[in-house]
Design an enzyme around this catalytic site. Structure first.
Site, PDB file in Angstrom:
ATOM      1  CE  LYS A 177      26.258  45.808  64.349  1.00 35.34           C
ATOM      2  NZ  LYS A 177      25.058  45.430  65.127  1.00 35.34           N
ATOM      3  CG  ASP A 197      26.156  48.362  70.034  1.00 37.59           C
ATOM      4  OD1 ASP A 197      26.183  49.586  70.289  1.00 37.59           O
ATOM      5  OD2 ASP A 197      25.152  47.766  69.615  1.00 37.59           O
ATOM      6  CE  LYS A 207      23.948  47.134  72.446  1.00 36.09           C
ATOM      7  NZ  LYS A 207      22.661  46.634  71.930  1.00 36.09           N
ATOM      8  CG  ASP A 247      27.013  44.427  67.631  1.00 34.58           C
ATOM      9  OD1 ASP A 247      26.264  43.592  67.097  1.00 34.58           O
ATOM     10  OD2 ASP A 247      26.731  45.635  67.720  1.00 34.58           O
ATOM     11  CG  ASP A 268      21.537  49.819  71.092  1.00 35.70           C
ATOM     12  OD1 ASP A 268      22.667  49.483  70.667  1.00 35.70           O
ATOM     13  OD2 ASP A 268      20.831  49.073  71.799  1.00 35.70           O
ATOM     14  CD  GLU A 275      25.095  49.603  66.672  1.00 33.06           C
ATOM     15  OE1 GLU A 275      25.519  48.454  66.480  1.00 33.06           O
ATOM     16  OE2 GLU A 275      24.092  49.840  67.375  1.00 33.06           O
ATOM     17  NE  ARG A 304      18.900  49.569  62.276  1.00 42.86           N
ATOM     18  CZ  ARG A 304      17.804  49.157  62.911  1.00 42.86           C
ATOM     19  NH1 ARG A 304      16.624  49.719  62.641  1.00 42.86           N
ATOM     20  NH2 ARG A 304      17.868  48.212  63.810  1.00 42.86           N
TER      21      ARG A 304
END
Length: 500
Positions: A265, A270, A277, A288, A347, A349, A351
């Site tokens: 990933k 993010d 967030k 991230d 959020d 995201e 996956r």
């Protein structure tokens, strides 16, 4: 960069000299002679248990005036119970020694190792100490323009005397190569997100891997659209920076040998998207992309050693940003597999990025094993803190091997459950699945793992490593400063070397 040399003759010019003593507090013949040269300072220190007990990790730095009148420093390092020493503990001891030497402004260090320590030969022990010191020497201060003199100081060199310096140097050369791969992972993770856009990150991957003989393909949004990667593209559609899929292929094994696929990933930043967030600590979301960095670092380590294996890496590089063009809660995306996903929370995201990336890896390379690495859920940090990463797998043997290696390199994994009841929680009323569970706050890490599992083909061994709690740290460790840890590189490199 710290210079580490292995020599056949001791030097008398080093400013600091390292001495190892276990909890028995006994001096061998070599140390007795050294103790006499330094006016009995070693024996006096260990006789006073208020000063030194020999427990593992204890470091005592003592100034000593030698016959010439020059000041030298004895760095006495505690081994604890030698029978409990592990490779990871020896490396960490090397890191602690470097950190204490740095704090005492000792620029050159000497270290004599000619005797076996516990089950470790002097060569193995020396290479591990050197590896730990080298890892601990890492710094990320390229954007600091006003460093204080104390902050600028760094140990210049470590000189290690062993009874076979050539063999020791060979052992360390491999460890140094792996450490440099960790440094890349730390560097790219620590970079501010305005610097490491998906394009810039992809270029850095090309620059470092192609000279190592790795084929690198950078796929842009147009081609991803043609491939049907609606999940990955949906995450990045709110950003002005184009998303990238970077595909790395190292062919060190025979043509008929099986392939292992690493998938990472790479969410460059993010914000949470429209499901925004909280602003507090949002700056940490530059980390991230830690999973992608671990994948790239592992391939650097594997290719640099020219290991006889076939490995591919696939990393999805995106920014999850809010804008007038951003993905909305409730949108439905079609993944490369043809399955559809309802995006209930923008959020969640990572996956979505992994869904298309793992499918691409399986479609193109037909790997026997897929390991994905991601800073995927805050829930894993709630469950395991900052000590363990979560390990989910459809194969017990694969999980056991990863966990074993994780213990050996001190990149720990804890097996987490997969269950049909978790899988049922991501069913959607209007799509094949939803990207979050239907019970708020319940089993968040398990739910995320099951989402990815739906994109793993039958017969493929799979492990998902959720490294959200361990990819970066707000405090220094024995092997490096606070910030990006470089977690996963040493774990995956050793797993690949030993089990594929």
């Amino acid at each position: 960069m710290l210079n580490i040399n292995f020599v056949n003759e001791e030097s008398s010019t080093n400013q600091g000299l390292v001495v190892f003593i276990d909890e028995q507090l006994k001096l061998d013949s070599n140390l007795i002679g050294l103790d006499q040269q330094h006016h009995g300072l070693i024996s006096k220190t260990i006789q006073n248990k208020l000063q030194f007990t020999g427990k593992y990790g204890q470091i005592k730095v003592i100034p000593s005036v030698i016959k010439s009148g020059e000041v030298r420093y004895l760095i006495i390092a505690g081994l604890g119970n030698e029978e409990k020493l592990t490779e990871a503990k020896i490396e960490e001891l090397g890191g602690k020694i470097l950190q204490h030497a740095t704090g005492c402004k000792i620029s050159t260090i000497g270290l004599k190792l000619t005797n076996r320590i516990s089950r470790f030969t002097s060569q193995t022990f020396a290479s591990l100490v050197a590896s730990g010191a080298f890892l601990a020497s890492y710094r990320f201060d390229k954007y600091r323009t006003t460093l204080k003199e104390a902050e600028k100081f760094a140990v210049e060199s470590i000189e290690i005397f062993t009874d076979n310096s050539t063999e020791t140097a060979k052992l360390f050369e491999i460890k140094k190569l792996i450490a440099e791969a960790v440094f890349f992972t730390r560097d790219i993770s620590n970079e501010p997100s305005n610097i490491k856009t998906p394009q810039v990150y992809a270029e850095r991957i090309v620059d470092i891997l192609e000279p190592l003989g790795v084929d690198v393909d950078v796929i842009g949004e147009r081609e991803m659209k043609n491939l049907g990667m609606g999940a990955l593209l949906g995450v990045g559609q709110g950003s002005q920076n184009e998303s990238k899929l970077v595909v790395m292929e190292y062919k060190g094994g025979s043509k008929d040998a099986s392939t292992i696929a690493l998938v990472g990933k790479g969410v460059i930043f993010d914000t949470g998207g429209i499901s925004l967030k909280p602003s507090s600590n949002m700056h940490l979301m530059r980390y991230d992309m830690g999973g992608s960095a671990a994948v790239v670092g592992t391939i650097i380590a594997v290719a640099g050693q020219k290991l006889p294996i076939n490995i591919v890496g696939v990393v999805g590089l995106v920014e999850n940003m809010p804008s007038g063009n951003a993905q909305r809660p409730g949108d439905v995306v079609t993944t490369m597999s043809g399955q559809t996903a309802e995006v209930l929370n923008t959020d969640a995201e990572g996956r979505l990025v992994l869904a298309d990336a793992v499918w691409y890896a399986q479609e193109k390379f037909k790997p026997k094993c897929v390991i994905d690495v991601a800073t995927l859920t805050g829930a894993i940090t709630v469950a395991l803190g900052n000590t363990y990463a979560g390990c989910f797998s459809n194969n017990d043997e694969l999980a056991d091997k990863l966990i074993k290696v994780g213990e050996e390199v001190n990149e720990k994994l804890w097996r987490m459950p997969l269950h049909d009841e978790y899988d049922a929680m991501i069913n959607s009323d209007i799509a094949d699945m939803a990207n979050i569970g239907n019970v708020p706050g319940a089993a968040g890490s398990c739910i995320a793992a099951h989402f990815i599992k739906r994109f793993i083909k039958d017969g493929v061994d799979w492990a998902h490593l959720d490294i959200a709690g361990v990819a970066n740290s707000n405090k220094a460790s024995a092997l490096g400063p606070k910030g990006a840890v470089g977690y996963g590189v040493r774990l995956l490199e050793k797993f690949i070397k030993e089990y594929t």
